[in-house]
Design a protein around this motif. Structure first.
Motif, PDB file in Angstrom:
ATOM      1  N   VAL A 193     -19.962 -18.258 -34.629  1.00 20.92           N
ATOM      2  CA  VAL A 193     -19.908 -19.798 -34.642  1.00 20.92           C
ATOM      3  C   VAL A 193     -20.818 -20.610 -33.795  1.00 20.92           C
ATOM      4  N   ILE A 194     -21.535 -21.365 -34.551  1.00 21.65           N
ATOM      5  CA  ILE A 194     -22.572 -21.950 -33.906  1.00 21.65           C
ATOM      6  C   ILE A 194     -22.476 -23.619 -34.129  1.00 21.65           C
ATOM      7  N   ARG A 195     -22.571 -24.310 -32.780  1.00 22.64           N
ATOM      8  CA  ARG A 195     -22.552 -25.984 -32.839  1.00 22.64           C
ATOM      9  C   ARG A 195     -24.014 -26.037 -33.009  1.00 22.64           C
ATOM     10  N   ASP A 228     -21.634 -30.728 -35.455  1.00 23.78           N
ATOM     11  CA  ASP A 228     -20.842 -30.057 -36.437  1.00 23.78           C
ATOM     12  C   ASP A 228     -21.042 -28.539 -36.239  1.00 23.78           C
ATOM     13  N   TYR A 229     -20.139 -27.850 -36.804  1.00 20.43           N
ATOM     14  CA  TYR A 229     -20.079 -26.342 -36.759  1.00 20.43           C
ATOM     15  C   TYR A 229     -20.356 -25.814 -38.077  1.00 20.43           C
ATOM     16  N   ALA A 230     -20.714 -24.335 -37.804  1.00 21.77           N
ATOM     17  CA  ALA A 230     -20.870 -23.408 -38.887  1.00 21.77           C
ATOM     18  C   ALA A 230     -20.452 -22.126 -38.545  1.00 21.77           C
ATOM     19  N   TRP A 277     -27.778 -13.024 -40.185  1.00 27.17           N
ATOM     20  CA  TRP A 277     -26.568 -13.724 -40.231  1.00 27.17           C
ATOM     21  C   TRP A 277     -26.473 -14.738 -38.996  1.00 27.17           C
ATOM     22  N   ILE A 278     -27.196 -14.691 -38.044  1.00 29.22           N
ATOM     23  CA  ILE A 278     -26.815 -15.631 -36.798  1.00 29.22           C
ATOM     24  C   ILE A 278     -27.785 -16.804 -37.104  1.00 29.22           C
ATOM     25  N   GLU A 279     -29.256 -16.480 -37.695  1.00 30.95           N
ATOM     26  CA  GLU A 279     -30.062 -17.609 -37.899  1.00 30.95           C
ATOM     27  C   GLU A 279     -29.531 -18.178 -39.216  1.00 30.95           C
ATOM     28  N   ASN A 280     -29.051 -17.478 -39.905  1.00 36.20           N
ATOM     29  CA  ASN A 280     -28.449 -18.422 -41.303  1.00 36.20           C
ATOM     30  C   ASN A 280     -27.197 -19.042 -40.867  1.00 36.20           C
ATOM     31  N   CYS A 281     -26.539 -18.797 -39.835  1.00 39.53           N
ATOM     32  CA  CYS A 281     -25.389 -19.741 -39.310  1.00 39.53           C
ATOM     33  C   CYS A 281     -26.048 -20.916 -38.610  1.00 39.53           C
ATOM     34  N   ALA A 282     -27.146 -20.768 -37.901  1.00 42.03           N
ATOM     35  CA  ALA A 282     -27.607 -21.637 -37.234  1.00 42.03           C
ATOM     36  C   ALA A 282     -28.164 -22.894 -38.055  1.00 42.03           C
TER      37      ALA A 282
END
Length: 197
Positions: free
Chosen positions: A42-44, A60-62, A76-81
């Motif tokens: 979860v990234i803000r 906002d968050y993803a 997956w982490i970069e895509n979330c950011a």
């Protein structure tokens, strides 16, 4: 799913709009939760109109999950950011559609069923010969024993403090060899009687 991905703005376009409107603005991202074992993050994202602003103009968050294929297999982490940034800018600078093109691609990806691999739950398996090659654990242990020429030995004895520690050496006082198991307690007065061999 019946929607046209080309009608949604992509994150890169949103970043360009943000930079054009807020030349001295800044965007930050923070990992709020990361579970590598279960494969989710979860990234803000926070957007500031001016670099010196102390309070963000939008937040906002993803959420993203690792997958076994596609972009989320490795990134997956970069895509979330990227998703969090796109959502944040969309909150600050609305466009025709709230979700980004990347958000809608995720909807398509999650809606596509992935067949579950057939796994025999009654067999413990270990990887032994590379990715995707599995053997039952007992078979793997036997293969290791054969290759190393080793033998399976009994575990060390236990005392009231847990497994005893094997020690061997030469006594500084007598010069004699010694070997045996000693208590694992760090408090000398609480140690159990050693077992000398």
């Amino acid at each position: 799913m019946s929607f046209d991905l080309s009608t949604y703005e992509d994150v890169n376009s949103r970043i360009k709009r943000f930079r054009a409107e807020y030349f001295f603005g800044r965007i930050t991202t923070d990992i709020i939760e990361l579970n590598v074992k279960d494969g989710y993050v979860v990234i803000r994202a926070s957007a500031y109109r001016e670099y010196e602003d102390q309070v963000p103009a939008a937040v906002d968050y993803a959420f993203e999950q690792r997958s076994d294929r596609g972009v989320n297999r490795d990134f997956w982490i970069e895509n979330c950011a990227t998703s969090a940034i796109g959502r944040c800018i969309g909150l600050l600078m609305p466009s025709d559609a709230r979700p980004t093109q990347q958000d809608m691609e995720k909807v398509v990806r999650l809606a596509t069923p992935t067949p579950a691999p057939e796994v025999d739950l009654w067999v413990t398996q270990t990887v032994t010969e590379g990715v995707g090659s599995v053997r039952p654990a007992a078979e793997s242990i036997e293969a290791i024993r054969e290759q190393l020429g080793s033998e399976i030995v009994d575990q060390s004895p236990q005392c009231s403090h847990g497994r005893m520690v094997f020690k061997e050496g030469i006594s500084a006082k007598t010069g004699n060899k010694y070997s045996g198991y000693t208590c694992s307690s760090k408090v000398r007065g609480d140690q159990c009687k050693p077992i000398w061999l």
